[in-house]
Structure formats: C-alpha cells, structure tokens
Design a protein around this motif. Structure first.
Motif, PDB file in Angstrom:
ATOM      1  N   VAL A   1       0.846  -1.190   0.000  1.00 10.29           N
ATOM      2  CA  VAL A   1       0.000   0.000   0.000  1.00 10.29           C
ATOM      3  C   VAL A   1       0.882   1.241   0.000  1.00 10.29           C
ATOM      4  O   VAL A   1       2.089   1.167   0.238  1.00 10.29           O
ATOM      5  N   GLY A   2       0.254   2.390  -0.225  1.00  9.32           N
ATOM      6  CA  GLY A   2       0.977   3.655  -0.165  1.00  9.32           C
ATOM      7  C   GLY A   2       1.454   4.108  -1.521  1.00  9.32           C
ATOM      8  O   GLY A   2       1.453   3.363  -2.505  1.00  9.32           O
ATOM      9  N   SER A   3       1.863   5.365  -1.564  1.00 12.88           N
ATOM     10  CA  SER A   3       2.274   5.959  -2.834  1.00 12.88           C
ATOM     11  C   SER A   3       3.753   5.736  -3.096  1.00 12.88           C
ATOM     12  O   SER A   3       4.554   5.531  -2.195  1.00 12.88           O
ATOM     13  N   VAL A   4       4.094   5.774  -4.364  1.00 14.33           N
ATOM     14  CA  VAL A   4       5.485   5.716  -4.818  1.00 14.33           C
ATOM     15  C   VAL A   4       5.694   6.897  -5.741  1.00 14.33           C
ATOM     16  O   VAL A   4       5.030   6.993  -6.774  1.00 14.33           O
ATOM     17  N   PRO A   5       6.581   7.836  -5.398  1.00 13.89           N
ATOM     18  CA  PRO A   5       7.424   7.840  -4.199  1.00 13.89           C
ATOM     19  C   PRO A   5       6.601   8.087  -2.930  1.00 13.89           C
ATOM     20  O   PRO A   5       5.471   8.579  -3.008  1.00 13.89           O
ATOM     21  N   PRO A   6       7.164   7.751  -1.769  1.00 10.61           N
ATOM     22  CA  PRO A   6       6.417   7.913  -0.515  1.00 10.61           C
ATOM     23  C   PRO A   6       6.194   9.389  -0.171  1.00 10.61           C
ATOM     24  O   PRO A   6       6.964  10.257  -0.572  1.00 10.61           O
TER      25      PRO A   6
ATOM     26  N   GLY B   1       4.199  11.604   6.193  1.00  8.33           N
ATOM     27  CA  GLY B   1       3.056  11.296   7.041  1.00  8.33           C
ATOM     28  C   GLY B   1       2.186  10.158   6.550  1.00  8.33           C
ATOM     29  O   GLY B   1       1.200   9.815   7.203  1.00  8.33           O
ATOM     30  N   GLU B   2       2.505   9.570   5.399  1.00 12.19           N
ATOM     31  CA  GLU B   2       1.711   8.471   4.856  1.00 12.19           C
ATOM     32  C   GLU B   2       2.567   7.201   4.771  1.00 12.19           C
ATOM     33  O   GLU B   2       3.727   7.257   4.363  1.00 12.19           O
ATOM     34  N   GLU B   3       1.950   6.071   5.142  1.00 15.05           N
ATOM     35  CA  GLU B   3       2.683   4.800   5.133  1.00 15.05           C
ATOM     36  C   GLU B   3       2.765   4.223   3.715  1.00 15.05           C
ATOM     37  O   GLU B   3       1.777   4.194   2.982  1.00 15.05           O
ATOM     38  N   THR B   4       3.980   3.786   3.353  1.00 15.57           N
ATOM     39  CA  THR B   4       4.187   3.030   2.114  1.00 15.57           C
ATOM     40  C   THR B   4       4.878   1.726   2.490  1.00 15.57           C
ATOM     41  O   THR B   4       5.851   1.738   3.253  1.00 15.57           O
ATOM     42  N   THR B   5       4.353   0.607   1.973  1.00 10.98           N
ATOM     43  CA  THR B   5       4.962  -0.691   2.270  1.00 10.98           C
ATOM     44  C   THR B   5       5.729  -1.202   1.058  1.00 10.98           C
ATOM     45  O   THR B   5       5.409  -0.866  -0.098  1.00 10.98           O
TER      46      THR B   5
ATOM     47  N   PRO C   1       7.417   8.456   6.116  1.00  9.15           N
ATOM     48  CA  PRO C   1       8.458   9.490   6.127  1.00  9.15           C
ATOM     49  C   PRO C   1       8.084  10.709   6.971  1.00  9.15           C
ATOM     50  O   PRO C   1       6.904  11.064   7.103  1.00  9.15           O
ATOM     51  N   GLY C   2       9.114  11.343   7.523  1.00 10.36           N
ATOM     52  CA  GLY C   2       8.943  12.588   8.251  1.00 10.36           C
ATOM     53  C   GLY C   2       9.303  13.776   7.387  1.00 10.36           C
ATOM     54  O   GLY C   2       9.872  13.627   6.298  1.00 10.36           O
ATOM     55  N   GLN C   3       9.003  14.961   7.889  1.00 13.99           N
ATOM     56  CA  GLN C   3       9.258  16.179   7.127  1.00 13.99           C
ATOM     57  C   GLN C   3      10.734  16.332   6.797  1.00 13.99           C
ATOM     58  O   GLN C   3      11.093  16.842   5.728  1.00 13.99           O
ATOM     59  N   GLY C   4      11.585  15.875   7.701  1.00 14.80           N
ATOM     60  CA  GLY C   4      13.024  16.010   7.471  1.00 14.80           C
ATOM     61  C   GLY C   4      13.558  15.118   6.376  1.00 14.80           C
ATOM     62  O   GLY C   4      14.729  15.245   5.981  1.00 14.80           O
ATOM     63  N   GLN C   5      12.735  14.201   5.833  1.00 13.63           N
ATOM     64  CA  GLN C   5      13.186  13.301   4.772  1.00 13.63           C
ATOM     65  C   GLN C   5      12.715  13.737   3.386  1.00 13.63           C
ATOM     66  O   GLN C   5      12.978  13.042   2.406  1.00 13.63           O
ATOM     67  N   VAL C   6      12.050  14.877   3.286  1.00 19.42           N
ATOM     68  CA  VAL C   6      11.599  15.377   1.992  1.00 19.42           C
ATOM     69  C   VAL C   6      12.803  15.570   1.060  1.00 19.42           C
ATOM     70  O   VAL C   6      13.818  16.168   1.441  1.00 19.42           O
ATOM     71  N   GLY C   7      12.695  15.058  -0.151  1.00 15.58           N
ATOM     72  CA  GLY C   7      13.762  15.176  -1.141  1.00 15.58           C
ATOM     73  C   GLY C   7      14.835  14.112  -1.030  1.00 15.58           C
ATOM     74  O   GLY C   7      15.687  13.995  -1.913  1.00 15.58           O
ATOM     75  N   ALA C   8      14.790  13.327   0.039  1.00 18.31           N
ATOM     76  CA  ALA C   8      15.783  12.263   0.227  1.00 18.31           C
ATOM     77  C   ALA C   8      15.180  10.921  -0.183  1.00 18.31           C
ATOM     78  O   ALA C   8      13.978  10.762  -0.342  1.00 18.31           O
ATOM     79  N   ALA C   9      16.059   9.928  -0.355  1.00 17.79           N
ATOM     80  CA  ALA C   9      15.637   8.557  -0.641  1.00 17.79           C
ATOM     81  C   ALA C   9      16.088   7.705   0.540  1.00 17.79           C
ATOM     82  O   ALA C   9      17.204   7.173   0.554  1.00 17.79           O
TER      83      ALA C   9
ATOM     84  N   GLY D   1       9.962   1.013 -11.720  1.00 19.33           N
ATOM     85  CA  GLY D   1      11.420   1.089 -11.692  1.00 19.33           C
ATOM     86  C   GLY D   1      11.981   2.429 -12.114  1.00 19.33           C
ATOM     87  O   GLY D   1      13.047   2.831 -11.677  1.00 19.33           O
ATOM     88  N   GLY D   2      11.239   3.162 -12.977  1.00 19.05           N
ATOM     89  CA  GLY D   2      11.760   4.451 -13.427  1.00 19.05           C
ATOM     90  C   GLY D   2      11.289   5.617 -12.586  1.00 19.05           C
ATOM     91  O   GLY D   2      11.592   6.767 -12.880  1.00 19.05           O
ATOM     92  N   THR D   3      10.527   5.334 -11.545  1.00 15.78           N
ATOM     93  CA  THR D   3       9.978   6.397 -10.717  1.00 15.78           C
ATOM     94  C   THR D   3      10.966   6.840  -9.652  1.00 15.78           C
ATOM     95  O   THR D   3      11.588   6.005  -9.013  1.00 15.78           O
ATOM     96  N   SER D   4      11.103   8.130  -9.456  1.00 16.82           N
ATOM     97  CA  SER D   4      11.993   8.614  -8.410  1.00 16.82           C
ATOM     98  C   SER D   4      11.478   8.168  -7.058  1.00 16.82           C
ATOM     99  O   SER D   4      10.284   8.161  -6.788  1.00 16.82           O
ATOM    100  N   GLY D   5      12.415   7.811  -6.180  1.00 11.26           N
ATOM    101  CA  GLY D   5      12.029   7.386  -4.850  1.00 11.26           C
ATOM    102  C   GLY D   5      12.144   8.457  -3.812  1.00 11.26           C
ATOM    103  O   GLY D   5      11.973   8.205  -2.616  1.00 11.26           O
ATOM    104  N   ALA D   6      12.460   9.686  -4.208  1.00 14.07           N
ATOM    105  CA  ALA D   6      12.633  10.775  -3.241  1.00 14.07           C
ATOM    106  C   ALA D   6      11.305  11.115  -2.576  1.00 14.07           C
ATOM    107  O   ALA D   6      10.264  11.214  -3.215  1.00 14.07           O
ATOM    108  N   VAL D   7      11.339  11.266  -1.259  1.00 14.47           N
ATOM    109  CA  VAL D   7      10.133  11.576  -0.482  1.00 14.47           C
ATOM    110  C   VAL D   7       9.540  12.918  -0.914  1.00 14.47           C
ATOM    111  O   VAL D   7      10.256  13.908  -1.091  1.00 14.47           O
ATOM    112  N   THR D   8       8.216  12.933  -1.044  1.00 14.48           N
ATOM    113  CA  THR D   8       7.524  14.178  -1.443  1.00 14.48           C
ATOM    114  C   THR D   8       6.745  14.744  -0.252  1.00 14.48           C
ATOM    115  O   THR D   8       6.372  13.989   0.670  1.00 14.48           O
ATOM    116  N   PRO D   9       6.466  16.044  -0.245  1.00 15.05           N
ATOM    117  CA  PRO D   9       5.712  16.673   0.858  1.00 15.05           C
ATOM    118  C   PRO D   9       4.304  16.124   0.970  1.00 15.05           C
ATOM    119  O   PRO D   9       3.728  15.655   0.014  1.00 15.05           O
TER     120      PRO D   9
END
Length: 260
Positions: A116-121, A124-128, A205-213, A252-260
């Motif tokens: 479940v969850g979005s890709v990229p994560p 505040g929302e769970e991605t498995t 993910p937390g707010q501090g992980q935005v833009g990171a993988a 596979g081609g989708t960025s994994g960087a966390v979004t707001p």
C-alpha cells in the motif's frame, strides 16, 4: 571427477609441460643442478595452472576436486658403491570451494504481498515494500547458510514472510533481520530457480526526509559452510536498498525521493 584444470594455462619455471600426459617434467637437460644433487642440498621448483569455470555446469562439476602427484627419481651409490634407483612420490588433493551468491530486490507493485501507499512515498503516509533475498550456489552443498541485514529505526518490520516456513526473524533491539536458510543445494540458482525468501517492510516518512531517498534495509551478506571442503564461504556484500531501489517493471523508473 575428471580434470578441472585448464590445460592451456599450465606454466612452469624451467620445466617441460606434456599436455598429452598432463605432466610437468624437470630433468638435468632443463635444470643443470639436477645433474648431481649433493647430500643435504635442497631447492624449489614452481609451476602454475588455472581451474576451469566450474560454476558453468554444476551437474558436471559437483564437488570438484583433483589430485597432484609429484614424483622424484634418480640414481644413487650405496655404501658398497653399487648404483640404486630411488623414487619418492607425494600426492596432494585439491578441493574447489563453491561460489555462494546473494541478490537483493525491492518491490512495491509485484511480489508475494500486496503493498500500500504511494510511490514515491509521502510525508506522514505509510508506504509498504517487499524485500526479496535470493541465494544461488554452484558446485558444492552449503550448510548453516545465514543472511542478515539491519533495518533503520524509522523502518517498520511487518512480520510477513513468504514462504512462511522459511526461518526469518527480526530483533527490534538493533533492528537485525536474519534468514537462517540452512542447507543450500549445489546448483540452486544456476540453471534452476534460486532459493528465495520475501518479507514486508513499511516507512512513514517525516518532514526532514523530503527530497531524500531513505534507506529501507542496510547492506546484506550471506555466509555458510561448504559441505565438501569444510571451509566457510561468503557472498559478496549487496548494497543497501533505498526508496529509489525499486525493481518493479511499472515503478522502476519512478523517483524514490520523499515528497511533501
């Protein structure tokens, strides 16, 4: 089980290699010092060879081994001055260790579990995710095989394992995931399906992980005991899996960087 060395790879220092007989010969024509060997005298002779790539066909090279026989011949005079032939032979057995290898994949849209969850994560929302470990083994059976890696503190272990009878455990103290694979047969993953296990993780993910993988699971390695040679064998270290490591065809081609 047959010759496992590459006949074209044999080389020697001062000796003659007879490919027909599979022998390396040193004599006084090649080594002047062999004309007369004085009492107490010693020396060293060298030769080298390479083994065949036994991993290509485990059925033909199961438990690969070979024997090297070294024979020294000469003539000596006994205490009465009579000539005698002297022969000394030593045989050594060489056993080739198996090659144990490990792969690690990260899935979201495919695999043993429904994720479940979005890709990229999103924050505040769970991605498995599903992690798949696969073991391959070449020529010899491996016992007490063990695969391990560590989860970051922000990653949740969901307790889902497939196949369910595989011995996979998680220790919340330290975050280590361990797969006690036990026996891994020769030829697994080489011309046949590898030995696989899947398990499920999640991240919120937390707010501090935005833009990171973020890393989902750390570096992983496998080890076990070669049942033929009796030595420990290890796989190469597979790199950590992050939210950018997806192997699904659709994602596979989708960025994994966390979004707001």
């Amino acid at each position: 089980q047959g010759d496992i060395y590459n006949q074209t790879s044999v080389s020697s220092s001062g000796g003659y290699y007879d490919a027909t007989e599979g022998t390396v010969v040193w004599n006084k024509e090649k080594e002047v010092r062999f004309g007369v060997v004085e009492p107490g005298e010693s020396g060293t002779l060298n030769f080298s060879f390479a083994t065949l790539p036994v991993a290509i066909d485990p059925a033909s090279f199961k438990n690969p081994q070979m024997f090297i026989e070294v024979t020294a011949k000469g003539r000596r005079l006994d205490e009465r001055g009579a000539s005698q032939n002297v022969v000394s032979t030593v045989t050594k057995e060489l056993k080739i260790s198996t090659a144990l290898s490990l792969s690690a994949r990260l899935l979201h849209d495919t695999g043993a579990f429904e994720n479940v969850g979005s890709v990229p994560p999103k924050v505040g929302e769970e991605t498995t995710y599903t992690v798949v470990w696969a073991l391959s083994n070449t020529s010899n059976g491996v016992g007490n095989a063990r695969v391990s890696a560590v989860l970051p503190s922000y990653v949740k272990w969901l307790g889902q394992v497939d196949p369910s009878d595989e011995d996979v455990s998680y220790n919340p103290v330290g975050g280590e995931v361990v797969w006690k694979a036990g026996e891994v047969e020769a030829g697994d993953g080489v011309g046949s399906a590898p030995r696989e296990v899947s398990f499920q993780l999640s991240i919120t993910p937390g707010q501090g992980q935005v833009g990171a993988a973020p890393t989902l699971i750390g570096e992983v390695t496998a080890k076990g005991t070669d049942r033929f040679t009796g030595v420990e064998v290890t796989s190469g270290v597979r790199p950590a899996l992050t939210t950018k490591s997806l192997n699904d065809t659709d994602t596979g081609g989708t960025s994994g960087a966390v979004t707001p």
